[in-house]
Design an enzyme around this catalytic site. Structure first.
Site, PDB file in Angstrom:
ATOM      1  CE1 TYR A   1     -29.478  39.868 -31.105  1.00 39.54           C
ATOM      2  CE2 TYR A   1     -31.847  40.280 -31.089  1.00 39.54           C
ATOM      3  CZ  TYR A   1     -30.578  40.626 -31.510  1.00 39.54           C
ATOM      4  OH  TYR A   1     -30.385  41.706 -32.311  1.00 39.54           O
TER       5      TYR A   1
ATOM      6  CG  HIS B   1     -45.591  23.740 -38.095  1.00 36.82           C
ATOM      7  ND1 HIS B   1     -46.710  22.990 -37.806  1.00 36.82           N
ATOM      8  CD2 HIS B   1     -45.919  25.018 -37.801  1.00 36.82           C
ATOM      9  CE1 HIS B   1     -47.673  23.789 -37.349  1.00 36.82           C
ATOM     10  NE2 HIS B   1     -47.208  25.025 -37.343  1.00 36.82           N
TER      11      HIS B   1
ATOM     12  NE  ARG C   1     -53.875  26.647 -38.221  1.00 45.79           N
ATOM     13  CZ  ARG C   1     -54.284  27.444 -39.198  1.00 45.79           C
ATOM     14  NH1 ARG C   1     -54.922  28.580 -38.901  1.00 45.79           N
ATOM     15  NH2 ARG C   1     -54.084  27.133 -40.448  1.00 45.79           N
TER      16      ARG C   1
END
Length: 816
Positions: free
Chosen positions: A120, A76, A30
């Site tokens: 967006y 993931h 991680r």
């Protein structure tokens, strides 16, 4: 009945086992980057998934949400926000030296603005990210099953650029954290090429190529020693400051222009902090702060007032804002599945070893492919040479399988060659030119020889690494952005920068109250309406300046220092603050003298002080300069011999050509006068020398530094006042008994309470202060000069007004 599956375990064992496994997971999977490709797992998965989907630099942009969804669904299994944040960071050119993602839309800003939602924005791999994934399809890296065993993902990317050093890394895991700064790609490549042919290269030699980090935001790095330590050990500290210049404006004004700020500093917060300092008047001289950043680049304008100290203000901002920061190296990466703190050379060695491994695996893959194709080409050439027989054999065969077997049996073709022949479409036979096949055969044989040479010779392998690194440098290398300075500049901040230059009135009272008031407040009020209690009175009333310095001397040998600007600012009618609010005084301790000085550096005089038990001392001004803890702790300016000893007076002597003498008077009426030169100059914590030879029942009441021609006034314990000429007291030597200056009476004799010297031309008033206290004025012109043996005339009724304790010049109204 089945056996119980309940286990009895201690909490320590359970917590240790579970947390140990959790820690291992977040360290390896991680938070920390791999030393080979410089990526954390989430970053690696984003790049791999986008590359797999064809979302590359030479194709159109795609919605970020699609990429995030692919990564989350296939590789993931975590929150979409963490994936999107990682994707956005890889696109921010103020965070990464070589961004790996290109984005359309709002991807955040240096002001800390968040990016637009992933529905967006659009993203694709950058051109340089293609090098991170180059040759991944040639079995160069290990592929493992994903979380649900449906697809394969790489454990590391081929990373044809030294990404870990170029883009740096930051992360926090359990027990480990990492902070690796970005570097210049061209410099790192040069260092790698040098190390490739000089395995025993020293750190100093490598630092000739990589002198320091190269931040995407530019700035200035100071401190070569810190860089060297960090590159040696993996841990170190450097100073990073903004790039600034001072511009002269019209009308005597100037402006500080900031064009680059330190790495990872929030620009909006920085501008806000500087403006808050202007509003709160933490620094004097800033008129306006403007963020003028536009598409042409970063720009912060700090406009200064007329005649402001621009360099002093800039130094203050460097010290108190993020215009200058400390960057702490903590170069930790996963090396052979273990978190290790490593230095610069180890990073470079690990990357070179990894690239050699990648090129070796790629070459083996290319060799196998070329050998396979060569075998097929040889079979096709042979088939063309006996084309009619081959066709006849195939036509006579029952089926495809039989045809292959017949070719193998009759013409000694191999299985792959036979497969290629029967797979060949009929039309290909009409235009298949044996010359083309022979050219391909020659080309393949040459390639195979080259591949075998690389695999069999480490020098040729190194040449391939070098050649490809140089291609990377040529295509993506650029100039250094961050300037490096060898030494860390010491920041000296003048008081004038912090404090407005303002005239004030300073008051120190007998009971220990201090304050400063504006001249306007003082002028608008009655002088006597000073806010003090009825039984308190000023011992210092002086016009001063906020840039000046106040020294307070107590009767117990303590010196309290205060810059005038740190004294409580109060209206003239207010009491002010008591000195005990910041520094504790003993119950019997009081301030006996207060003085102000304009400049501590320019003073070259000495302090003269005397105690009641007959000691006197002279100490240089420089020995009393304030220390760092002056706010909380007073310093000792004289060592007292006994518990009952007190300091009577402190005066300041500036060297001049006028002959001055020291005058002492004792309680029983003895006066001793001697030259100042007889008092040696000693250090701060000394007791001094004998001033006067006292009887057991006697003590010194005061000390004065007198000029030739002065007069002396004294007040007795019975309230008698007397004036006499200084010359009545002969100049002798230190440590004598002195001469009698009062006429001795058998009953109720006069004793000296206090005395003062004043110029013969003085025509003002003196003040007698009693223990009540009551202050009574005495005009010097109203009393004739007496002889040495007279007791003066009574001016005070001790029964109604109290016992006199002090005689001083009257504090007059200040002209401000």
């Amino acid at each position: 009945m089945s056996e119980s599956k309940i286990q009895e375990l201690t909490l320590e064992d359970v917590m240790g086992d579970r947390f140990g496994r959790y820690s291992k997971s977040i360290i390896q999977e991680r938070a920390l980057p791999d030393i080979r490709d410089g990526l954390k797992p989430v970053q690696r998965r984003i790049l791999f998934a986008m590359n797999k989907d064809g979302n590359t630099y030479d194709k159109g942009f795609r919605k970020s949400a699609k990429s995030v969804g692919n990564v989350m669904g296939n590789f993931h299994p975590h929150g979409d926000s963490s994936i999107y944040e990682a994707l956005v960071r890889m696109s921010q050119d103020w965070k990464l030296r070589a961004p790996l993602i290109e984005m359309h839309g709002n991807n955040g800003s240096m002001d800390g603005d968040p990016p637009a939602a992933m529905r967006y924005t659009e993203a694709r791999l950058s051109k340089i990210a293609g090098l991170m994934l180059q040759d991944i399809d040639k079995k160069t890296v290990e592929m493992v099953l994903n979380f649900d065993d449906t697809e394969y993902e790489p454990t590391v990317l081929p990373a044809r650029i030294p990404n870990l050093l170029v883009n740096g890394a930051t992360g926090i895991s359990a027990g480990y954290a990492t902070d690796i700064p970005p570097h210049n790609l061209a410099e790192v490549v040069d260092a790698l090429i040098y190390l490739l042919s000089h395995h025993d290269a020293t750190l100093e030699q490598l630092m000739d190529f990589i002198p320091a980090p190269d931040f995407p935001t530019g700035g200035i790095i100071q401190g070569i020693d810190g860089i060297k330590k960090a590159y040696q050990t993996g841990r170190g500290r450097i100073v990073v400051r903004a790039k600034t210049n001072i511009e002269e404006l019209r009308g005597g004004k100037s402006q500080i222009n900031v064009t680059e700020i330190p790495y990872e500093v929030n620009k909006a917060q920085l501008v806000k902090r500087i403006d808050e300092m202007r509003i709160m008047k933490k620094v004097e001289g800033i008129a306006e702060v403007r963020d003028e950043t536009d598409r042409n680049g970063l720009s912060i304008a700090i406009e200064l007032k007329r005649e402001a100290n621009a360099q002093g203000i800039l130094n203050f901002l460097f010290k108190n804002t993020d215009l200058q920061i400390n960057y702490n190296f903590n170069m930790v990466a996963i090396d052979h599945k273990r978190p290790e703190r490593v230095g610069l050379k180890r990073f470079l060695e690990a990357y070179l070893a990894f690239q050699k491994e990648i090129i070796t695996k790629r070459t083996k893959f290319d060799l196998d492919k070329a050998q396979t194709r060569l075998h097929i080409v040889a079979g096709l050439i042979k088939a063309l040479s006996i084309l009619d027989q081959v066709i006849a054999t195939i036509r006579a065969s029952k089926n495809r399988k039989d045809a292959k077997q017949n070719l193998i049996t009759q013409y000694a073709f191999t299985e792959p060659q036979a497969e290629a022949i029967v797979t060949l479409q009929l039309y290909r036979l009409t235009n298949t030119d044996v010359t083309e096949l022979e050219d391909e055969q020659a080309r393949l044989e040459k390639d195979i020889a080259g591949f075998k040479a690389i695999l069999g010779d480490d020098r040729k392998l190194a040449q391939v690494v070098k050649k490809e690194l140089l291609q990377v440098k040529k295509q993506f290398g650029d100039a250094r952005k961050t300037r490096v300075e060898e030494q860390v500049q010491e920041l000296k901040i003048d008081t004038e920068v912090l404090v407005p230059d303002e005239d004030v009135v300073v008051l120190v009272s007998h009971d220990g109250y201090i304050k400063r008031s504006s001249t306007r407040s003082y002028s608008a009020s009655d002088t006597d309406d000073n806010g003090l209690k009825e039984d308190d009175y000023p011992i210092l009333l002086a016009k001063s300046n906020t840039l000046s310095h106040l020294f307070l001397f107590t009767n117990r040998g303590h010196l309290i220092y205060r810059p005038v600007h740190e004294i409580a600012d109060a209206r003239w009618k207010d009491t002010g603050e008591h000195i005990s609010q910041t520094i504790g005084l003993a119950d019997d301790e009081r301030i006996i003298k207060a003085m102000t000085f304009d400049d501590l550096e320019k003073e070259s005089g000495t302090f003269l002080m005397a105690t009641n038990d007959g000691y006197i001392k002279q100490t240089a001004f420089k020995d009393y300069l304030p220390g760092r803890n002056y706010k909380k702790h007073p310093s000792t300016y004289i060592k007292l011999k006994q518990e009952t000893s007190v300091v009577l007076n402190v005066t300041y002597y500036r060297p001049n050509s006028v002959n001055q003498t020291v005058l002492l008077m004792s309680y029983t009426g003895l006066a001793l006068r001697f030259d100042l030169a007889e008092v040696p100059t000693n250090g701060a914590r000394t007791a001094g020398v004998k001033s006067m030879n006292l009887r057991d029942d006697d003590c010194v009441v005061n000390m004065a530094l007198c000029d030739e021609g002065d007069n002396i006034a004294l007040i007795t314990t019975r309230g008698a006042y007397k004036e006499m000429k200084l010359e009545e007291i002969p100049t002798t030597s230190r440590a004598r008994k002195g001469v009698l200056i009062l006429r001795e009476l058998k009953t109720n004799p006069h004793r000296v309470a206090d005395f003062i010297d004043y110029p013969a031309s003085f025509e003002g008033a003196l003040e007698i202060i009693t223990d009540r206290p009551i202050i009574q004025d005495v005009l010097t012109n109203d009393h004739p000069l007496g002889s040495r043996y007279s007791n003066g005339s009574f001016v005070l009724d001790t029964d109604t007004q109290g016992l006199p304790i002090s005689l001083r010049r009257k504090l007059l109204q200040l002209v401000v």
